[in-house]
Write a protein that holds these residues in place. Sequence first.
Motif, PDB file in Angstrom:
ATOM      1  N   THR A  87      -8.595  15.186 -20.405  1.00 12.06           N
ATOM      2  CA  THR A  87      -8.652  13.840 -19.821  1.00 12.06           C
ATOM      3  C   THR A  87      -9.749  13.653 -18.774  1.00 12.06           C
ATOM      4  O   THR A  87     -10.093  12.511 -18.459  1.00 12.06           O
ATOM      5  CB  THR A  87      -7.293  13.474 -19.181  1.00 12.06           C
ATOM      6  N   SER A  88     -10.258  14.724 -18.203  1.00  9.52           N
ATOM      7  CA  SER A  88     -11.322  14.574 -17.206  1.00  9.52           C
ATOM      8  C   SER A  88     -12.054  15.892 -17.026  1.00  9.52           C
ATOM      9  O   SER A  88     -11.608  16.942 -17.492  1.00  9.52           O
ATOM     10  CB  SER A  88     -10.752  14.109 -15.858  1.00  9.52           C
ATOM     11  N   THR A  89     -13.166  15.831 -16.345  1.00  7.78           N
ATOM     12  CA  THR A  89     -13.933  17.028 -16.018  1.00  7.78           C
ATOM     13  C   THR A  89     -14.602  16.792 -14.656  1.00  7.78           C
ATOM     14  O   THR A  89     -14.266  15.829 -13.970  1.00  7.78           O
ATOM     15  CB  THR A  89     -14.959  17.339 -17.151  1.00  7.78           C
ATOM     16  N   THR A  90     -15.509  17.670 -14.267  1.00  7.52           N
ATOM     17  CA  THR A  90     -16.254  17.464 -13.024  1.00  7.52           C
ATOM     18  C   THR A  90     -17.727  17.759 -13.287  1.00  7.52           C
ATOM     19  O   THR A  90     -18.080  18.413 -14.269  1.00  7.52           O
ATOM     20  CB  THR A  90     -15.784  18.425 -11.901  1.00  7.52           C
ATOM     21  N   THR A 123      -6.237  25.563  -5.099  1.00  9.34           N
ATOM     22  CA  THR A 123      -7.675  25.864  -5.063  1.00  9.34           C
ATOM     23  C   THR A 123      -7.985  27.151  -4.300  1.00  9.34           C
ATOM     24  O   THR A 123      -9.055  27.730  -4.484  1.00  9.34           O
ATOM     25  CB  THR A 123      -8.494  24.726  -4.410  1.00  9.34           C
ATOM     26  N   ASP A 124      -7.095  27.577  -3.414  1.00  7.47           N
ATOM     27  CA  ASP A 124      -7.387  28.777  -2.626  1.00  7.47           C
ATOM     28  C   ASP A 124      -7.027  30.059  -3.373  1.00  7.47           C
ATOM     29  O   ASP A 124      -7.877  30.913  -3.569  1.00  7.47           O
ATOM     30  CB  ASP A 124      -6.665  28.709  -1.272  1.00  7.47           C
ATOM     31  N   ARG A 140      -6.070  30.184  -6.513  1.00  5.22           N
ATOM     32  CA  ARG A 140      -6.375  29.963  -7.942  1.00  5.22           C
ATOM     33  C   ARG A 140      -5.154  30.176  -8.837  1.00  5.22           C
ATOM     34  O   ARG A 140      -5.292  30.268 -10.057  1.00  5.22           O
ATOM     35  CB  ARG A 140      -7.551  30.821  -8.453  1.00  5.22           C
ATOM     36  N   SER A 149     -14.988  26.733  -2.498  1.00  6.24           N
ATOM     37  CA  SER A 149     -14.247  26.469  -3.719  1.00  6.24           C
ATOM     38  C   SER A 149     -13.422  25.189  -3.560  1.00  6.24           C
ATOM     39  O   SER A 149     -13.359  24.360  -4.451  1.00  6.24           O
ATOM     40  CB  SER A 149     -13.386  27.689  -4.032  1.00  6.24           C
ATOM     41  N   THR A 150     -12.786  25.018  -2.393  1.00  7.70           N
ATOM     42  CA  THR A 150     -12.008  23.805  -2.146  1.00  7.70           C
ATOM     43  C   THR A 150     -12.912  22.578  -2.209  1.00  7.70           C
ATOM     44  O   THR A 150     -12.578  21.572  -2.834  1.00  7.70           O
ATOM     45  CB  THR A 150     -11.350  23.865  -0.743  1.00  7.70           C
ATOM     46  N   ARG A 180      -4.512  18.474 -13.832  1.00  5.35           N
ATOM     47  CA  ARG A 180      -5.111  18.022 -15.091  1.00  5.35           C
ATOM     48  C   ARG A 180      -4.009  17.655 -16.082  1.00  5.35           C
ATOM     49  O   ARG A 180      -3.097  18.459 -16.319  1.00  5.35           O
ATOM     50  CB  ARG A 180      -5.980  19.125 -15.725  1.00  5.35           C
ATOM     51  N   GLN A 181      -4.136  16.477 -16.639  1.00  2.00           N
ATOM     52  CA  GLN A 181      -3.215  16.048 -17.688  1.00  2.00           C
ATOM     53  C   GLN A 181      -3.885  16.347 -19.031  1.00  2.00           C
ATOM     54  O   GLN A 181      -5.088  16.126 -19.191  1.00  2.00           O
ATOM     55  CB  GLN A 181      -2.964  14.552 -17.527  1.00  2.00           C
ATOM     56  N   PHE A 193      -5.494   3.902  -9.752  1.00  2.00           N
ATOM     57  CA  PHE A 193      -6.224   4.477 -10.885  1.00  2.00           C
ATOM     58  C   PHE A 193      -5.240   4.756 -12.005  1.00  2.00           C
ATOM     59  O   PHE A 193      -4.255   5.456 -11.801  1.00  2.00           O
ATOM     60  CB  PHE A 193      -6.888   5.797 -10.459  1.00  2.00           C
ATOM     61  N   PHE A 199      -6.381   2.843  -3.446  1.00  2.00           N
ATOM     62  CA  PHE A 199      -7.117   2.812  -4.716  1.00  2.00           C
ATOM     63  C   PHE A 199      -6.157   3.132  -5.853  1.00  2.00           C
ATOM     64  O   PHE A 199      -5.575   4.222  -5.902  1.00  2.00           O
ATOM     65  CB  PHE A 199      -8.241   3.853  -4.658  1.00  2.00           C
ATOM     66  N   THR A 240       0.833  -1.192   0.000  1.00  2.00           N
ATOM     67  CA  THR A 240       0.000   0.000   0.000  1.00  2.00           C
ATOM     68  C   THR A 240       0.872   1.247   0.000  1.00  2.00           C
ATOM     69  O   THR A 240       0.654   2.184  -0.739  1.00  2.00           O
ATOM     70  CB  THR A 240      -0.899   0.022   1.262  1.00  2.00           C
ATOM     71  N   PRO A 260      -2.066  10.065  -2.032  1.00  2.00           N
ATOM     72  CA  PRO A 260      -3.174  10.848  -2.596  1.00  2.00           C
ATOM     73  C   PRO A 260      -2.808  12.325  -2.704  1.00  2.00           C
ATOM     74  O   PRO A 260      -2.049  12.832  -1.891  1.00  2.00           O
ATOM     75  CB  PRO A 260      -4.303  10.652  -1.572  1.00  2.00           C
ATOM     76  N   PHE A 261      -3.358  12.998  -3.719  1.00  2.00           N
ATOM     77  CA  PHE A 261      -3.197  14.445  -3.841  1.00  2.00           C
ATOM     78  C   PHE A 261      -3.897  15.124  -2.674  1.00  2.00           C
ATOM     79  O   PHE A 261      -4.916  14.632  -2.187  1.00  2.00           O
ATOM     80  CB  PHE A 261      -3.837  14.958  -5.135  1.00  2.00           C
ATOM     81  N   GLU A 279     -18.190  21.522 -13.483  1.00  2.00           N
ATOM     82  CA  GLU A 279     -17.807  22.109 -14.778  1.00  2.00           C
ATOM     83  C   GLU A 279     -18.870  21.877 -15.846  1.00  2.00           C
ATOM     84  O   GLU A 279     -19.227  22.778 -16.594  1.00  2.00           O
ATOM     85  CB  GLU A 279     -16.509  21.475 -15.281  1.00  2.00           C
ATOM     86  N   ASN A 306     -13.446  30.397   0.031  1.00  2.00           N
ATOM     87  CA  ASN A 306     -12.326  29.495  -0.231  1.00  2.00           C
ATOM     88  C   ASN A 306     -12.696  28.062   0.095  1.00  2.00           C
ATOM     89  O   ASN A 306     -12.376  27.143  -0.643  1.00  2.00           O
ATOM     90  CB  ASN A 306     -11.103  29.882   0.617  1.00  2.00           C
ATOM     91  N   GLN A 365       0.444   4.372  -3.518  1.00  2.00           N
ATOM     92  CA  GLN A 365      -0.346   5.598  -3.668  1.00  2.00           C
ATOM     93  C   GLN A 365      -0.004   6.661  -2.646  1.00  2.00           C
ATOM     94  O   GLN A 365       0.077   6.391  -1.457  1.00  2.00           O
ATOM     95  CB  GLN A 365      -1.839   5.270  -3.483  1.00  2.00           C
ATOM     96  N   PRO A 376      -9.782  13.713  -2.854  1.00  2.00           N
ATOM     97  CA  PRO A 376      -8.597  12.896  -3.144  1.00  2.00           C
ATOM     98  C   PRO A 376      -8.938  11.407  -3.165  1.00  2.00           C
ATOM     99  O   PRO A 376      -9.835  10.966  -2.434  1.00  2.00           O
ATOM    100  CB  PRO A 376      -7.651  13.212  -1.988  1.00  2.00           C
ATOM    101  N   PHE A 377      -8.245  10.651  -4.013  1.00  2.00           N
ATOM    102  CA  PHE A 377      -8.398   9.196  -4.008  1.00  2.00           C
ATOM    103  C   PHE A 377      -7.900   8.648  -2.673  1.00  2.00           C
ATOM    104  O   PHE A 377      -6.968   9.190  -2.090  1.00  2.00           O
ATOM    105  CB  PHE A 377      -7.552   8.560  -5.123  1.00  2.00           C
ATOM    106  N   ASP A 415     -13.636  21.538  -5.627  1.00  2.00           N
ATOM    107  CA  ASP A 415     -12.561  21.174  -6.532  1.00  2.00           C
ATOM    108  C   ASP A 415     -12.079  19.731  -6.443  1.00  2.00           C
ATOM    109  O   ASP A 415     -11.788  19.130  -7.457  1.00  2.00           O
ATOM    110  CB  ASP A 415     -11.363  22.102  -6.319  1.00  2.00           C
ATOM    111  N   GLN A 416     -11.911  19.211  -5.280  1.00  2.00           N
ATOM    112  CA  GLN A 416     -11.140  17.982  -5.178  1.00  2.00           C
ATOM    113  C   GLN A 416     -11.658  17.016  -4.125  1.00  2.00           C
ATOM    114  O   GLN A 416     -11.931  17.428  -3.008  1.00  2.00           O
ATOM    115  CB  GLN A 416      -9.681  18.307  -4.791  1.00  2.00           C
ATOM    116  N   SER A 432      -5.830   6.035  -0.353  1.00  2.00           N
ATOM    117  CA  SER A 432      -4.471   5.553  -0.621  1.00  2.00           C
ATOM    118  C   SER A 432      -4.429   4.089  -1.062  1.00  2.00           C
ATOM    119  O   SER A 432      -3.399   3.611  -1.515  1.00  2.00           O
ATOM    120  CB  SER A 432      -3.586   5.766   0.607  1.00  2.00           C
ATOM    121  N   SER A 457      -6.306  17.942  -0.986  1.00  2.00           N
ATOM    122  CA  SER A 457      -7.603  18.371  -1.524  1.00  2.00           C
ATOM    123  C   SER A 457      -7.560  19.783  -2.107  1.00  2.00           C
ATOM    124  O   SER A 457      -8.499  20.206  -2.778  1.00  2.00           O
ATOM    125  CB  SER A 457      -8.673  18.273  -0.439  1.00  2.00           C
TER     126      SER A 457
END
Lengths: 258, 258
Positions: free
Chosen positions: B204-207, A47-48, A50, B15-16, A30-31, B29, B27, A16, A22-23, B210, B12, A20, B22-23, B19-20, B25, A25
């Motif tokens: 590659t992704s959206t939300t 995110t705070d 921007r 907005s946070t 974005r790739q 992907f 998992f 484990t 994790p990013f 969005e 803030n 991983q 997180p996955f 936005d996110q 740990s 929050s």
Amino acid sequence: MFAVRNARNFCNKLSTMKDQIPFSSDFIFRQLFDTTSSTYTYLLADTDTREAVLIDPVFEHAERDFQLCKDLNLKLKYAMNTHMHADHITGTGFLKKLTNCKSLISKASGADADIHVDESDAVTFGRHKLQIFATPGHTNGCITYYSTEQGIAFTGDTLLIRGCGRTDFQEGNSETLYHSVHKKIFTLPPATKLYPAHDYKGLTSTTVDEEKRLNPRLTKNLQEFVKIMDNLNLPYPKMIDKAVPANKVCGVFELSPQ
Amino acid sequence: MFAVRNARNFCNKLSTMKDQIPFSSDFIFRQLFDTTSSTYTYLLADTDTREAVLIDPVFEHAERDFQLCKDLNLKLKYAMNTHMHADHITGTGFLKKLTNCKSLISKASGADADIHVDESDAVTFGRHKLQIFATPGHTNGCITYYSTEQGIAFTGDTLLIRGCGRTDFQEGNSETLYHSVHKKIFTLPPATKLYPAHDYKGLTSTTVDEEKRLNPRLTKNLQEFVKIMDNLNLPYPKMIDKAVPANKVCGVFELSPQ
């Protein structure tokens, strides 16, 4: 039986840990992809505040990337490159026209930019930070951007997924690339996610652990690696004569590809 | 001043939150890409049991995907589809030859598979779970896979990034697609990351947030949406006559594309 279960739990935990990180929050990632040159561009943001950065933007997609920043309500701070590319024209010059961003590249690249960086420098956006490692070999000015907190590194053409960048043009040097990978990238934590500048098989990321175990070139010793690179016999890069002069001046808009 | 700071902190935070997510740990992907049909395949796995699923694998990349499972020490449990595709041959049949996986698709798709699922079913791998939503409209059998915990949904061709799937072939129906998106996908939490079956611009992704704000078709009312879809005048899909018969039998190896 108890000992076996404990050992299994320990192995699972190790596995484990290796898999991983994790990013956080407040970190946007974005790739983005250019199918013509198989180049990956990365949009990272806080995110705070921007504030955002784009790594290795492509000229033809500058408007797409600008639009995405607008859509996500981001302020582009830097359009930055891992190196002076030979296979596509960078979007940095165009993005400077579209936004108030600054261009950023390594001093050793020999390319013009608003900001020149070097080993031990860092790039910040909001509270996020990318450390810079000099990882020459594909070109003299190749750098890797690394975030300890997010456990990610952007390796440019130095290390690709199960591969690496060419060393037969610009200032390419196989021995130098080998040491960059082994001393700088392979010493990062095994779970570190690696995002390269290209992939040609539809893979999007890898990890330090995977490449240390599975990279068909860089698991070899130095002599074998140099021999492999010396015998690739790759064709002359078709974009190099347009891309390198344009990228020397950050792919400015005036030098648009025809 | 205090009120302003409080308001800013609140914004803030909002907005946070948007936005996110997180996955977790444990998992795994990985997003994978086929440049020919611009199809995204997704590998998901559990780090403890090493059980994995592949969503929308492509025939030509079955060996790549199999190799990636091997490299990551994963056991492929399901090769599963969001729908019966018309633009590429699925890799599920080939993956069944290479592994012990089972094929999985919706009952309403009309395609053969080891396992047929429907709304209210779930797919599990290790401790992870994907809920199934019926999201018809592009085809009758379109489903969306959703993980509450990871905050992600795989929308197939129902909802694309700033777009949606065609509704002018197979059992396509614009009104049905509109309701699928508005009643099923747009009611998920705004931060939910959406991973589609295709993108044609290198995104590659959206939300959910969005697409609710920015999708040029699905922000319209039903009548306007149907009108847009009725007037797309798209060419006849070039792979449909090969892909649909093959995908009806899960793209079995015998029906390899020539």
